[in-house]
Design a protein around this motif. Structure first.
Motif, mmCIF file in Angstrom:
data_model
loop_
_atom_site.group_PDB
_atom_site.id
_atom_site.type_symbol
_atom_site.label_atom_id
_atom_site.label_comp_id
_atom_site.label_asym_id
_atom_site.label_seq_id
_atom_site.Cartn_x
_atom_site.Cartn_y
_atom_site.Cartn_z
ATOM 1 N N LEU A 223 0.766 -1.295 0.050
ATOM 2 C CA LEU A 223 -0.049 0.012 -0.050
ATOM 3 C C LEU A 223 1.022 1.217 -0.090
ATOM 4 O O LEU A 223 1.648 1.468 1.058
ATOM 5 C CB LEU A 223 -0.930 -0.154 1.182
ATOM 6 N N ILE A 224 1.057 2.085 -1.123
ATOM 7 C CA ILE A 224 1.703 3.093 -1.306
ATOM 8 C C ILE A 224 0.908 4.407 -1.093
ATOM 9 O O ILE A 224 0.290 4.746 -1.963
ATOM 10 C CB ILE A 224 2.381 2.998 -2.431
ATOM 11 N N TYR A 225 1.200 5.181 -0.034
ATOM 12 C CA TYR A 225 0.364 6.479 0.481
ATOM 13 C C TYR A 225 -1.109 6.145 -0.217
ATOM 14 O O TYR A 225 -1.600 6.974 -0.850
ATOM 15 C CB TYR A 225 1.054 7.487 -0.260
ATOM 16 N N PRO A 226 -1.942 5.214 0.402
ATOM 17 C CA PRO A 226 -3.287 4.971 0.115
ATOM 18 C C PRO A 226 -4.513 6.069 0.794
ATOM 19 O O PRO A 226 -4.066 6.272 1.993
ATOM 20 C CB PRO A 226 -3.466 3.489 0.354
ATOM 21 N N ASN A 227 -5.446 6.261 0.056
ATOM 22 C CA ASN A 227 -6.142 7.035 0.697
ATOM 23 C C ASN A 227 -7.304 6.033 1.190
ATOM 24 O O ASN A 227 -7.748 4.918 0.543
ATOM 25 C CB ASN A 227 -7.024 7.984 -0.290
ATOM 26 N N THR A 228 -7.675 6.147 2.439
ATOM 27 C CA THR A 228 -8.357 4.949 3.413
ATOM 28 C C THR A 228 -9.450 5.448 3.897
ATOM 29 O O THR A 228 -10.316 4.619 4.428
ATOM 30 C CB THR A 228 -7.699 4.243 4.384
ATOM 31 N N GLN A 229 -9.927 6.969 4.011
ATOM 32 C CA GLN A 229 -10.974 7.376 4.698
ATOM 33 C C GLN A 229 -11.487 8.747 3.881
ATOM 34 O O GLN A 229 -10.642 9.501 3.630
ATOM 35 C CB GLN A 229 -10.980 7.507 6.004
ATOM 36 N N ALA A 230 -12.737 8.890 4.158
ATOM 37 C CA ALA A 230 -13.307 10.181 3.704
ATOM 38 C C ALA A 230 -14.096 10.923 4.563
ATOM 39 O O ALA A 230 -15.118 11.822 4.411
ATOM 40 C CB ALA A 230 -14.029 10.062 2.577
ATOM 41 N N MET A 231 -13.805 10.817 5.997
ATOM 42 C CA MET A 231 -14.662 11.249 7.176
ATOM 43 C C MET A 231 -14.081 12.478 7.845
ATOM 44 O O MET A 231 -14.464 13.482 7.883
ATOM 45 C CB MET A 231 -14.674 10.104 8.297
ATOM 46 N N ASP A 232 -12.710 12.431 7.854
ATOM 47 C CA ASP A 232 -11.984 13.697 8.728
ATOM 48 C C ASP A 232 -10.969 14.047 7.438
ATOM 49 O O ASP A 232 -9.803 13.776 7.380
ATOM 50 C CB ASP A 232 -11.458 13.290 9.876
ATOM 51 N N ILE A 233 -11.112 15.327 6.999
ATOM 52 C CA ILE A 233 -9.939 16.075 6.285
ATOM 53 C C ILE A 233 -9.395 17.376 7.021
ATOM 54 O O ILE A 233 -9.016 18.125 6.432
ATOM 55 C CB ILE A 233 -10.725 16.628 4.813
ATOM 56 N N ASN A 234 -9.405 17.126 8.270
ATOM 57 C CA ASN A 234 -8.724 17.966 9.031
ATOM 58 C C ASN A 234 -7.543 17.323 10.172
ATOM 59 O O ASN A 234 -7.305 17.871 11.226
ATOM 60 C CB ASN A 234 -9.512 18.712 9.957
ATOM 61 N N LEU A 235 -6.960 16.222 9.650
ATOM 62 C CA LEU A 235 -5.966 15.574 10.483
ATOM 63 C C LEU A 235 -4.687 16.410 10.217
ATOM 64 O O LEU A 235 -4.731 17.197 9.584
ATOM 65 C CB LEU A 235 -5.672 14.101 9.902
ATOM 66 N N PRO A 236 -3.752 15.894 11.145
ATOM 67 C CA PRO A 236 -2.432 16.634 11.043
ATOM 68 C C PRO A 236 -1.829 16.904 9.798
ATOM 69 O O PRO A 236 -1.172 17.953 9.279
ATOM 70 C CB PRO A 236 -1.489 15.699 11.810
#
Length: 410
Positions: A223-236
């Motif tokens: 898994l190469i920098y996968p996107n895994t969630q669309a819930m929180d776009i305000n992570l660090p």
């Protein structure tokens, strides 16, 4: 004759002026909007690449507004010119696996027995990218690991909306598993993987296969920098790399909405998190929490931002974003614990860096063996720049080496 020559020179002059204006706009946008951290080691090189990306986006969107073609069709057209030469030590065949176009790379040297198989899903937000544009990546893996690599040409959105993409990836993977011997592959040594959106498809395919008792288990996933969630776009990562080329925070949501064929005017609500029902916040919040990230990933600055109040109408329009087929982080525990050994590659300056780290935490919490390689000077999309002449990035070379080492040692 003189008149024709004058007209030609006039056209060339106009084109030159337009190109100069386009380049000026790209440079201005990059310098005024981009923020490259002082610790990044190749800022000028990245700015040059970013300016080229900006020019493509400007032209693509203008063509779409004029009704000439979609912005993604134009981008794909330009990418079609990027077709690296085939390594002479490999053979390549263009085939169809259960109706899905694939390219099979195989070392020409004889093997003492069946080889490992690596099914690769390319990145590109599910809307761009192709077998051809990832030929250098797949060739490198096949050559250096002495493996049979299958590059999957899944259908692209928005012409084919999800779940077409992961279903094509799943169909191609199952076909290889069932027909491994005919391709010189050991069915017990099949690996799947991909970058960005392709990493997401690898997650989903692996999850779908855990209940298939009629098939040999996957040996591993990469898994190469996968996107895994669309819930929180305000992570660090979203705060620290908000304006880091070549993918900004707002672009992540814009392309995500385009991918599922929804109105991009909803981007503001997604960025705030108002598309997430209270029940899902309660159920999934523990998996998306920044508390699951090592403290070192908050060192460049982070302020916790709570999700905005829930808006039911927004969720009604965007509910698929939170389904496990897209937000693979939200798969049930019974699925996660059965997943194969994993290599997780993250990049420090990647806008979705923490998606992969959160998925890594879930895997480890359920006893899945995880190898982790963090690219300190990496950014989103860097894998494509491991062999690009003057635009080669050392971080991309490190990333490729980590994949090769992992696969060789399985």
């Amino acid at each position: 004759m003189e008149l024709l020559l004058g007209l030609l020179l006039g056209v060339i002059g106009v084109i030159g002026i337009l190109l100069l204006l386009l380049l000026s706009c790209a440079i201005y946008y990059d310098l005024s909007r981009s923020k490259i951290p002082s610790g990044f080691d190749c800022p000028l090189k990245l700015r040059v690449i970013h300016c080229n990306v900006i020019m493509v986006i400007i032209v693509a969107r203008c063509l779409e507004l004029m009704g000439v073609c979609s912005q993604f069709a134009f981008t794909r057209f330009l990418l079609s010119f990027r077709n690296p030469r085939m390594d002479p030590s490999l053979s390549a065949k263009d085939l169809h696996f259960d109706g899905v176009p694939v390219r099979v790379y195989q070392p020409k040297t004889p093997s003492a027995g069946p080889r490992k198989g690596f099914v690769f899903f390319h990145g590109g937000a599910g809307m761009i990218g192709s077998i051809e544009s990832y030929q250098d990546v797949c060739s490198k893996i096949a050559k250096e690991t002495d493996s049979v690599v299958v590059s999957v040409g899944y259908r692209l959105s928005p012409e084919h909306l999800p779940p077409a993409q992961y279903k094509d990836c799943l169909a191609a993977t199952i076909h290889l598993i069932q027909n491994a011997a005919s391709h010189g592959v050991d069915p017990s040594k099949i690996i799947i993987g991909g970058d960005s959106a392709g990493g997401n498809y690898a997650c989903v395919v692996a999850q779908k296969l855990v209940e298939r008792s009629d098939l040999p288990k996957l040996r591993a996933q990469v898994l190469i920098y996968p996107n895994t969630q669309a819930m929180d776009i305000n992570l660090p990562c979203h705060q620290q790399s908000n304006s880091m080329p070549i993918l900004f925070r707002e672009n992540v949501v814009y392309f995500g909405l385009k991918y599922i064929g929804k109105d991009t005017s909803l981007a503001g609500q997604v960025l705030k998190g108002s598309h997430v029902p209270d029940s899902m916040r309660l159920k999934y919040g523990k998996w998306v929490s920044p508390d699951n990230l090592p403290e070192r990933f908050k060192a460049r600055g982070y302020k916790q931002v709570p999700l905005a109040p829930y808006e039911p109408e927004v969720y009604r329009q965007l509910s698929e974003l939170l389904e496990p087929d897209i937000s693979c982080l939200f798969a049930e525990d019974s699925v996660i614990q059965k997943l194969p050994e994993t290599l997780l590659v993250s990049c420090e300056y990647d806008i979705i860096r923490d998606d992969g780290l959160l998925y890594k935490k879930r895997l480890e919490d359920h006893g899945v063996k995880v190898s982790w390689f963090h690219v300190e000077n990496g950014f989103h999309g860097v894998i494509s720049l491991f062999d690009s002449g003057v635009f080669t990035f050392p971080a991309a070379v490190e990333l490729m080496d980590s994949i090769i080492d992992f696969v060789k040692n399985l």
